[in-house]
Design an enzyme around this catalytic site. Structure first.
Site, PDB file in Angstrom:
ATOM      1  N   GLU A 135       0.850  -1.190   0.000  1.00  0.00           N
ATOM      2  CA  GLU A 135       0.000   0.000   0.000  1.00  0.00           C
ATOM      3  C   GLU A 135       0.885   1.239   0.000  1.00  0.00           C
ATOM      4  O   GLU A 135       2.097   1.137   0.236  1.00  0.00           O
ATOM      5  CB  GLU A 135      -0.923  -0.004   1.218  1.00  0.00           C
ATOM      6  CG  GLU A 135      -1.893  -1.177   1.222  1.00  0.00           C
ATOM      7  CD  GLU A 135      -2.859  -1.176   2.393  1.00  0.00           C
ATOM      8  OE1 GLU A 135      -3.662  -2.111   2.488  1.00  0.00           O
ATOM      9  OE2 GLU A 135      -2.794  -0.233   3.211  1.00  0.00           O
ATOM     10  N   PRO A 136       0.313   2.423  -0.242  1.00  0.00           N
ATOM     11  CA  PRO A 136       1.134   3.633  -0.275  1.00  0.00           C
ATOM     12  C   PRO A 136       1.942   3.849   0.996  1.00  0.00           C
ATOM     13  O   PRO A 136       3.064   4.370   0.945  1.00  0.00           O
ATOM     14  CB  PRO A 136       0.101   4.756  -0.482  1.00  0.00           C
ATOM     15  CG  PRO A 136      -1.015   4.093  -1.214  1.00  0.00           C
ATOM     16  CD  PRO A 136      -1.085   2.700  -0.661  1.00  0.00           C
ATOM     17  N   GLY A 139       4.858  -0.729   2.711  1.00  0.00           N
ATOM     18  CA  GLY A 139       5.574  -1.526   1.740  1.00  0.00           C
ATOM     19  C   GLY A 139       6.329  -2.626   2.460  1.00  0.00           C
ATOM     20  O   GLY A 139       5.847  -3.749   2.605  1.00  0.00           O
ATOM     21  N   TRP A 164       1.813  -0.170  -6.159  1.00  0.00           N
ATOM     22  CA  TRP A 164       2.897  -0.915  -6.818  1.00  0.00           C
ATOM     23  C   TRP A 164       2.417  -2.282  -7.315  1.00  0.00           C
ATOM     24  O   TRP A 164       3.116  -3.277  -7.179  1.00  0.00           O
ATOM     25  CB  TRP A 164       4.106  -1.071  -5.885  1.00  0.00           C
ATOM     26  CG  TRP A 164       4.530   0.198  -5.249  1.00  0.00           C
ATOM     27  CD1 TRP A 164       4.452   0.522  -3.922  1.00  0.00           C
ATOM     28  CD2 TRP A 164       5.075   1.345  -5.916  1.00  0.00           C
ATOM     29  NE1 TRP A 164       4.912   1.798  -3.715  1.00  0.00           N
ATOM     30  CE2 TRP A 164       5.300   2.328  -4.926  1.00  0.00           C
ATOM     31  CE3 TRP A 164       5.386   1.638  -7.247  1.00  0.00           C
ATOM     32  CZ2 TRP A 164       5.830   3.578  -5.224  1.00  0.00           C
ATOM     33  CZ3 TRP A 164       5.902   2.885  -7.548  1.00  0.00           C
ATOM     34  CH2 TRP A 164       6.124   3.829  -6.539  1.00  0.00           C
ATOM     35  N   THR A 166       1.793  -4.901  -9.967  1.00  0.00           N
ATOM     36  CA  THR A 166       2.086  -5.372 -11.312  1.00  0.00           C
ATOM     37  C   THR A 166       0.809  -5.917 -11.935  1.00  0.00           C
ATOM     38  O   THR A 166       0.058  -6.651 -11.298  1.00  0.00           O
ATOM     39  CB  THR A 166       3.150  -6.475 -11.267  1.00  0.00           C
ATOM     40  OG1 THR A 166       4.342  -5.956 -10.678  1.00  0.00           O
ATOM     41  CG2 THR A 166       3.475  -6.994 -12.664  1.00  0.00           C
ATOM     42  N   ARG A 275      34.066  -6.527 -31.622  1.00  0.00           N
ATOM     43  CA  ARG A 275      34.631  -5.180 -31.616  1.00  0.00           C
ATOM     44  C   ARG A 275      36.159  -5.236 -31.598  1.00  0.00           C
ATOM     45  O   ARG A 275      36.751  -5.941 -30.775  1.00  0.00           O
ATOM     46  CB  ARG A 275      34.124  -4.421 -30.381  1.00  0.00           C
ATOM     47  CG  ARG A 275      34.752  -3.068 -30.133  1.00  0.00           C
ATOM     48  CD  ARG A 275      34.286  -2.026 -31.109  1.00  0.00           C
ATOM     49  NE  ARG A 275      34.651  -0.693 -30.660  1.00  0.00           N
ATOM     50  CZ  ARG A 275      34.497   0.406 -31.408  1.00  0.00           C
ATOM     51  NH1 ARG A 275      33.971   0.307 -32.609  1.00  0.00           N
ATOM     52  NH2 ARG A 275      34.842   1.584 -30.929  1.00  0.00           N
ATOM     53  N   GLY A 347      30.797   3.525 -24.819  1.00  0.00           N
ATOM     54  CA  GLY A 347      29.783   4.507 -25.184  1.00  0.00           C
ATOM     55  C   GLY A 347      28.556   3.881 -25.799  1.00  0.00           C
ATOM     56  O   GLY A 347      27.430   4.331 -25.572  1.00  0.00           O
ATOM     57  N   GLU A 370       9.108  -7.421  -4.135  1.00  0.00           N
ATOM     58  CA  GLU A 370       8.883  -8.603  -3.287  1.00  0.00           C
ATOM     59  C   GLU A 370       9.866  -8.674  -2.120  1.00  0.00           C
ATOM     60  O   GLU A 370      10.423  -9.729  -1.808  1.00  0.00           O
ATOM     61  CB  GLU A 370       8.904  -9.879  -4.135  1.00  0.00           C
ATOM     62  CG  GLU A 370       7.714  -9.902  -5.081  1.00  0.00           C
ATOM     63  CD  GLU A 370       7.482 -11.225  -5.752  1.00  0.00           C
ATOM     64  OE1 GLU A 370       7.786 -12.268  -5.154  1.00  0.00           O
ATOM     65  OE2 GLU A 370       6.980 -11.206  -6.892  1.00  0.00           O
ATOM     66  N   THR A 372      12.592  -5.623  -0.396  1.00  0.00           N
ATOM     67  CA  THR A 372      13.872  -5.041  -0.785  1.00  0.00           C
ATOM     68  C   THR A 372      15.017  -5.920  -0.296  1.00  0.00           C
ATOM     69  O   THR A 372      14.849  -6.763   0.595  1.00  0.00           O
ATOM     70  CB  THR A 372      14.038  -3.639  -0.186  1.00  0.00           C
ATOM     71  OG1 THR A 372      14.141  -3.757   1.252  1.00  0.00           O
ATOM     72  CG2 THR A 372      12.862  -2.730  -0.522  1.00  0.00           C
TER      73      THR A 372
END
Length: 390
Positions: A135-136, A139, A164, A166, A275, A347, A370, A372
């Site tokens: 929820e906001p 977490g 959040w 998915t 390369r 680059g 799921e 941190t």
């Protein structure tokens, strides 16, 4: 530039059926997923047609029982399928993992009648699921969630906001954790909510640095009414159900992380051998060769770790600590490997002409979702030294 086709991993698979399954997945990824991944991610296109194909191919219910339309596959095999899918496109691999997570509560804790009523469509009927825990304001501290479910006769009325999520806004069903009792973990209950339930609305998808093709959105429950027959498990059992699901889900994230890392390594090796600088391939230079060797070693170590945890799960043994270790190590490895892949390409690695910059952006979220990686360290430490003293 189209993504380079990932090099086949020499997998240790338990059966001929599993080998055939991996061959099927590779065929689908090479034909239907990898060729479109870069373009569709940049456009923010969610490949719902791919998920229908995966469902039709029996790939959305692999770790569940065949009596309800599942694939009867051990986690050892299912996770390697996830790795293959994530190597082709993380939106797909992670999407399958989240769908399996959304099915876990009903498959593991639902009544026989509930499973018979809902699981066949969820596992092989083209449906797509979402898992609604965060929820906001809750977490990592998921036990403090505030979404409420209030009993009203034979129904429950759910009010609150999940964050959040998915597949938020496109899921056909949601496994929802809501508060039905007092404060803390014991006051939470699980529910199976249809994606089109009246009063369920999605906010605009979040604007993310990666995984742009996978919609992540808040879901608002404004008096969503569902019958008690859609309550999963006992009242107050929801948080235990959620933790059980997350142990398995963390292995899914670990496998997806190794898939992304493997794709990044393949791209780096391909570039380094093609390369040329100073008259020879840059892969000839020891500093770069050592970097590639370290990348490959992290991937092999991560794969071995998540498979070891999966085999514990398949044997019915405790695996929570090992799942946390696998999620921690594999996602950190993915972040390291993808960062190094960008460096190998120099680059060009920083441009969208090559896929490694996308892999690097995608790897970051895997250290967050799921649980941190700081939470994973807490879980591991509790197994080692017991709960923290206050």
């Amino acid at each position: 530039m189209p993504d380079r086709a990932p090099q086949p991993v020499d997998r240790q698979l338990p059966t001929e059926e599993a080998r055939d399954l991996i061959a099927l997945v590779r065929d689908i990824t090479e034909r239907e997923i990898a060729p479109h991944a870069a373009e569709e991610e940049e456009a923010g296109h969610f490949p719902r047609e791919v998920f229908r194909l995966l469902s039709d191919s029996g790939l959305l219910g692999l770790p569940y029982g065949s009596e309800y339309g599942g694939g009867d596959q051990p986690y050892e095999v299912y996770l390697q399928v996830l790795e293959e899918l994530a190597a082709a496109r993380l939106t797909v691999g992670l999407g399958v993992s989240v769908h399996s997570l959304a099915c876990h509560a009903l498959a593991g804790y639902g009544t026989k009648e509930q499973r018979a009523d809902h699981l066949p469509a969820m596992l092989g009927g083209g449906l797509l699921g979402a898992y609604c825990l965060s929820e906001p304001a809750s977490g990592s501290d998921a036990a403090s969630l505030r979404t409420k479910a209030v009993r009203d006769g034979d129904d429950w009325v759910i009010t609150g906001t999940k964050a959040w999520i998915t597949h938020g806004g496109i899921a056909d069903f949601c496994t929802v954790l809501a508060r039905t009792g007092g404060e803390g973990a014991r006051g939470i209950t699980a529910f199976l909510v249809p994606g089109d339930a009246p009063g369920l609305n999605a906010a605009l998808p979040e604007k993310k640095m990666g995984m742009k093709g996978s919609p992540t959105a808040q879901l608002h429950f404004d008096g969503v009414r569902i019958p008690d027959s859609r309550r999963i498990g006992d009242e107050g059992q929801g948080f235990a159900i959620a933790l059980s699901a997350l142990d398995s889900g963390r292995l899914g994230i670990a496998a997806c992380a190794i898939g992304v890392a493997q794709a990044a390594l393949d791209a780096a090796v391909g570039y380094a051998t093609d390369r040329k600088q100073f008259g020879r391939p840059i892969a000839d230079f020891q500093g770069l060769r050592f970097m590639l060797a370290d990348m490959a070693t992290r991937i092999e170590a991560g794969r071995a770790l998540y498979l070891s945890a999966a085999r514990l799960r398949d044997a019915g043994r405790p695996f929570s600590r090992q799942a946390a270790m696998a999620k921690l190590f594999c996602t950190d490895a993915a972040m390291s490997v993808t960062t190094d892949a960008v460096q190998v390409l120099g680059g060009y690695g920083y441009t969208q002409d090559f896929p490694v910059e996308r892999y690097m952006r995608e790897a970051k979220v895997l250290q967050i979702v799921e649980g941190t990686n700081q939470i994973q360290r807490m879980v591991i430490a509790r197994h080692l030294a017991g709960p923290e003293t206050r």
